[in-house]
Design an enzyme around this catalytic site. Sequence first.
Site, PDB file in Angstrom:
ATOM      1  N   HIS A 194       0.826  -1.214   0.000  1.00 18.96           N
ATOM      2  CA  HIS A 194       0.000   0.000   0.000  1.00 18.96           C
ATOM      3  C   HIS A 194       0.851   1.250   0.000  1.00 18.96           C
ATOM      4  CE1 HIS A 194      -3.686  -2.241   1.698  1.00 18.96           C
ATOM      5  NE2 HIS A 194      -3.648  -2.230   0.405  1.00 18.96           N
ATOM      6  N   ASP A 460      -5.327  -7.284 -18.004  1.00 20.05           N
ATOM      7  CA  ASP A 460      -5.747  -8.687 -17.947  1.00 20.05           C
ATOM      8  C   ASP A 460      -5.402  -9.429 -19.222  1.00 20.05           C
ATOM      9  OD1 ASP A 460      -6.846  -9.276 -15.399  1.00 20.05           O
ATOM     10  OD2 ASP A 460      -8.404  -7.806 -15.820  1.00 20.05           O
TER      11      ASP A 460
HETATM   12  C1  PEP Z   1      -7.444  -4.190 -17.644  1.00 15.46           C
HETATM   13  O1  PEP Z   1      -7.520  -5.370 -17.300  1.00 15.46           O
HETATM   14  O2  PEP Z   1      -6.618  -3.768 -18.484  1.00 15.46           O
HETATM   15  C2  PEP Z   1      -8.340  -3.181 -17.047  1.00 15.46           C
HETATM   16  C3  PEP Z   1      -8.369  -1.942 -17.481  1.00 15.46           C
HETATM   17  O3  PEP Z   1      -9.108  -3.582 -16.012  1.00 15.46           O
HETATM   18  P1  PEP Z   1      -8.548  -3.750 -14.514  1.00 15.46           P
HETATM   19  O4  PEP Z   1      -7.127  -3.246 -14.482  1.00 15.46           O
HETATM   20  O5  PEP Z   1      -9.465  -2.972 -13.655  1.00 15.46           O
HETATM   21  O6  PEP Z   1      -8.649  -5.223 -14.323  1.00 15.46           O
HETATM   22 MG    MG Z   2      -9.269  -6.028 -16.254  1.00 16.46          MG
END
Ligand code: PEP
Ligand code: MG
Length: 583
Positions: A194, A460
């Site tokens: 954090h 992701d």
């Molecule tokens: C991603 O996965 O690129 C995205 C924008 O969503 P998060 O980072 O919230 O998973």
């Molecule tokens: Mg994502």
Amino acid sequence: MLALHGKGVSNGIAIGRAYVLKRERLKIPEYVVPVPFVEDEVSRFLAAVESTRRELADIRSHIPPDAPVEAASFLDTHLLILNDTMVSEAPIKDIRANQWNAEFALKTQSDRLVAVFEAMEDPYLRNKKTDVAQVVERVLRNLLNPDEREDEPIPDDLNGRVVVANDLAPADAVALKNKGIAAFITNLGGPISHTAILSRSLGIPAIVAVHGATRFIDNDEELIVDGKRGILFVAPDRAVITEYEKRAHKIERLQRELEALRTSEAVSRDGVAVQLLANIELPEDMAGVHQALASGIGLYRTEFLFMNRKMPPDEEEQFAAYVKVILELPGRPVTIRTLDLGADKRADIDLPTASANPALGLRAVRLCLQEVALFKVQLRAILRASAFGSVRLMVPMLSNLDEIARVVELVREVQEELRRNGIDFDPDMPIGGMIEVPAAAVAADLFAAHLDFLSIGTNDLIQYTLAIDRVDDTVNYLYDPLHPSVLRLITMTIDAAVTQGIPVAMCGEMAGDARYTRLLLGLGLREFSMHPSAILEIKKIVRESSVADLKRGAVQVMAARDFRSLQTLVDRMNGDGDSTAAD
Ligand code: PEP
Ligand code: MG
């Protein structure tokens, strides 16, 4: 001169004198409290808990108004831990049952809790043991007599000083920022702690895991902190100081140049207009959005409204949080992403999210389609909010077409209910989807046929394509937005949207990283959504670029036959001595 290395967790250069935070390990007394005094001991413990609560609340109320929302939420986490019965009540049982003194009872309970967290597999939860230890240490310091506390009080004015400490709690980082520190260094810590996240948001250069820093550095010694490279120079030579002064001036100059671009259009030299949108987590983040004059919101991560609480926000609370943002951006699009809970984004709400591989489990739209009642409340709130501006609904983590069909069906059901009750909404609210699972990218043409827009979630998409857990530090070295497979999936998604005639954005971290802007423009991306602080830097690149030239560069990159020549071609697109990517 001595050079020490650690993990740079917050960019920037600071040159200043050290302030070594002397916080020796606390000596915990251990004694038996005579029976007639046991209740006094309980009162002493409760008084220390209360003083700690006041201290944390005091720091929270002095967070600078322009500080990011995480500053408050980390302090809230510490207040929650302090209020938890495991910390504030369990030691009382030991004081009464075993006649233990308060310090020993609290320390024993803390060791038990830390052991429980340590045994957890999830790195995020394992990290929580640090929060517990930090809160307990604060209470212990309040319990011990001043002469038993070996640390000196921190002076009020630390203007321009570089704080060197064994470890820092998020609350300490906020308090030190208020005292004017220029940077901080810690012996311990990791990049997803954090405190590290907070240092980035507060804009304080920081290096963690500089083992032995407090041993090697003396108070008042001159230091140079290079937060980007994770290098710390102790008593630097004149030549090194001069070099770093130059680098620091260059960064300042660049920042001033960027400020001047605030009201300029994001249009390339050859007239291609680009949308630079902002990612936000909570309505409180809007200050940064206005500061950067973003074209709208490309990603509103609504799951943050559901965190640090036992009950989910009801329809009214969600509606208010969405409308607040919409009303602040009249005429500009606000892309509200439906709940993306699960995996590393956990909430205290009782939901069936945990599994052996949570990132591959019941998260995001999968969870929403299982918890339909919860999902419909959010859809109602978003649809009602759509009457107040230009709202786009975005669904995360789609992996098959049935998910789209089911979401659309639920949206139609909610629209019907609202219509019956005479409640306003935008009947044409676009419904888009995130492309963050490789399966969706490979079949992006099929997905595009059923959606009003696409948005590429590279965080992701890279995690799933390269099979690297995004929160696992040990495989972070494999994270590579330029991996040919990732670039092919991005290209397929952009092309599918263009062919279908629908907009396509990117909202993962890659969209706000200046090293990739030219390549993405060359690949045809025209909507970039990012942390508001990155918008002006990306705008500068857009304005300096010829998209026609970048298209030619991108064709070469995509034809590269090995990783090294691909990287060389991207470097060439970015130009030698590129000022935006250099520091
Ligand atoms: C991603 O996965 O690129 C995205 C924008 O969503 P998060 O980072 O919230 O998973
Ligand atoms: Mg994502």
